[in-house]
Design an enzyme around this catalytic site. Structure first.
Site, mmCIF file in Angstrom:
data_model
loop_
_atom_site.group_PDB
_atom_site.id
_atom_site.type_symbol
_atom_site.label_atom_id
_atom_site.label_comp_id
_atom_site.label_asym_id
_atom_site.label_seq_id
_atom_site.Cartn_x
_atom_site.Cartn_y
_atom_site.Cartn_z
ATOM 1 N N SER A 54 0.798 -1.222 0.000
ATOM 2 C CA SER A 54 0.000 0.000 0.000
ATOM 3 C C SER A 54 0.830 1.271 0.000
ATOM 4 C CB SER A 54 -0.944 -0.004 1.197
ATOM 5 O OG SER A 54 -0.254 -0.312 2.383
ATOM 6 N N HIS A 81 -5.601 -3.590 -2.037
ATOM 7 C CA HIS A 81 -5.476 -2.541 -3.064
ATOM 8 C C HIS A 81 -5.600 -3.083 -4.481
ATOM 9 C CE1 HIS A 81 -4.393 0.814 -0.452
ATOM 10 N NE2 HIS A 81 -3.837 -0.116 0.303
ATOM 11 N N LYS A 118 -12.125 -0.118 -0.893
ATOM 12 C CA LYS A 118 -11.206 0.613 -1.769
ATOM 13 C C LYS A 118 -11.788 0.657 -3.189
ATOM 14 C CE LYS A 118 -7.652 0.482 1.514
ATOM 15 N NZ LYS A 118 -6.733 -0.317 2.290
#
Ligand SMILES: *Cc1c(COP(=O)(O)O)cnc(C)c1O
Length: 393
Positions: free
Chosen positions: A185, A213, A244
């Site tokens: 990340s 992610h 996300k």
């Protein structure tokens, strides 16, 4: 009444002042309006390179509409943890849909990705076991390791050879678990999942991969880095987040039916926390539809990220080993990172400064999070502003 000399929290002000002095004090800003590529933060209009809403889905009216519809049908609050009475039809539908999306037997929802990571690790390892963790793993994986009370061995970032060597001495443990982010990340680089899977097999270890992610972004169907690399079958425990690229909230674990049954019984954040509101699950369902119907969104995003990364390198910036939509500008000292972030903000551009303890000392950076919502003009404006400020060496 308390005596005026008894001030047990007085130490906090001193600690905060120390953070301030080191350039490490963090403060909340308030956003007005929806999450999109243009936001208003503390009254200031900014182009937003600081969100994880990679597919520009969070502000999509279809998610809000799905949530509203679900709220009308199922109400808002879940009222209890899943095992008591909190598990509703909307959760079950989403779990089936996630298992189908990920190509696994089963899926389990958690109220956040953080809870999914911490809960899964602590359920899979305990005293007498050992967890091997990449040095740059997300905090939630690290906290899971701590909660598990297993022994923890940290291996250098992405260094599967070193991991292999460390594991040759791990035979005396009852069980072995390797835990890693798939897309890191802070650095935006990818874990060598194929090699990690081989190491896991060689040492009879479980492999847990956090795709937070990468879900929705990587792979032909948007399932993540494991799909991209063709190693999904080698990963025992895959974790993703709905918060996300999927623009909603919550986390999930996918894998075998027996894994999921075990987590239902033993993952403490699952057992002891109220189930996510059904409308949150409904919004995630709508997001999965968008992921399926719009493959060009993720493909276009990654193509543009690659282009931007090349431009930045050409202009002398150190972007580390990024291979994704997360592009760090590594500058070194916290004060430089903060100075650069402030200067960009004055030019109407938000790129968050990332400082220790989020990154190791000496690796303070600005983290550009590119999304499908950024136009060519926005990216050009970012490059122009960075050109004026120059690479910090
Ligand atoms: C954000 C993040 C999480 C936590 O997910 P949430 O749904 O936001 O709680 C877990 N792992 C990684 C690598 C993350 O970046």
């Amino acid at each position: 009444m308390r005596s005026s000399t008894h001030q047990p929290l007085a130490w906090i002000d001193g600690e905060l002042a120390a953070l301030e002095e080191q350039g490490l004090r963090r403060r909340l800003a308030t956003r007005i309006g929806r999450q999109t590529a243009r936001i208003v933060l503390d009254g200031r209009k900014l182009v937003n390179f600081g969100s994880n809403d990679y597919l520009a889905i969070a502000g999509d009216p279809r998610l809000a509409a799905a949530a509203i519809e679900a709220a009308g049908r199922e109400g808002w609050g879940s009222g209890a943890s899943p095992l008591i009475t909190g598990h509703v039809k909307g959760h079950r539908r989403l779990e089936r849909r996630l298992a189908e999306f990920e190509g696994t037997e089963a899926a389990l929802l958690f109220s956040s990705g953080f809870a999914a990571n911490a809960g899964a690790i602590a359920a899979l390892a305990g005293p007498g076991d050992v967890v091997f963790a990449d040095r740059k793993n997300h905090a939630s994986l690290l906290d899971g390791c701590r909660l598990s009370r297993a022994d923890v061995r940290v291996y250098p970032h992405g260094d599967w050879r070193r991991l292999d060597a460390l594991m040759t001495r791990a035979g005396r443990y009852r069980r072995r678990l390797i835990a890693t982010d798939s897309l890191f990340s802070m650095d935006g680089d990818l874990a060598p999942l194929g090699e990690l899977a081989e190491v896991a097999e060689r040492h009879d270890a479980m492999l847990l991969v956090d795709e937070a992610h990468a879900t929705g972004v990587f792979g032909p169907n948007g399932r993540g880095v494991a799909e991209l690399l063709g190693v999904e079958d080698c990963i025992d425990v895959r974790i993703g987040t709905l918060s996300k690229a999927l623009g909603s909230a919550g986390g999930f674990v996918v894998g075998s039916r027996s894994l999921i049954e075990w987590l239902i019984n033993r993952a403490r954040p699952y057992v002891f926390s109220t189930a996510m509101p059904a409308p949150v699950a409904a919004a995630a369902m709508a997001a999965l539809d968008i992921v399926r119907e719009r493959p060009k969104r993720r493909q276009g995003l990654l193509a543009r990220a690659e282009w931007l990364a090349n431009e930045l390198v050409g202009r002398g910036w150190n972007i580390g080993n990024t291979a994704s939509q997360i592009i760090p500008l590594i500058v070194g000292e916290p004060a430089e990172a903060v100075g650069l972030a402030v200067a960009l903000r004055e030019r109407g551009i938000l790129v968050p400064a990332i400082r220790p303890p989020t990154v190791p000392d000496g690796e303070a950076s600005l983290r550009i999070s590119l999304t499908a919502g950024h136009t060519k003009q926005m990216i050009a404006a970012l490059l122009e502003a960075l050109g004026e400020l120059g690479p910090v060496r």
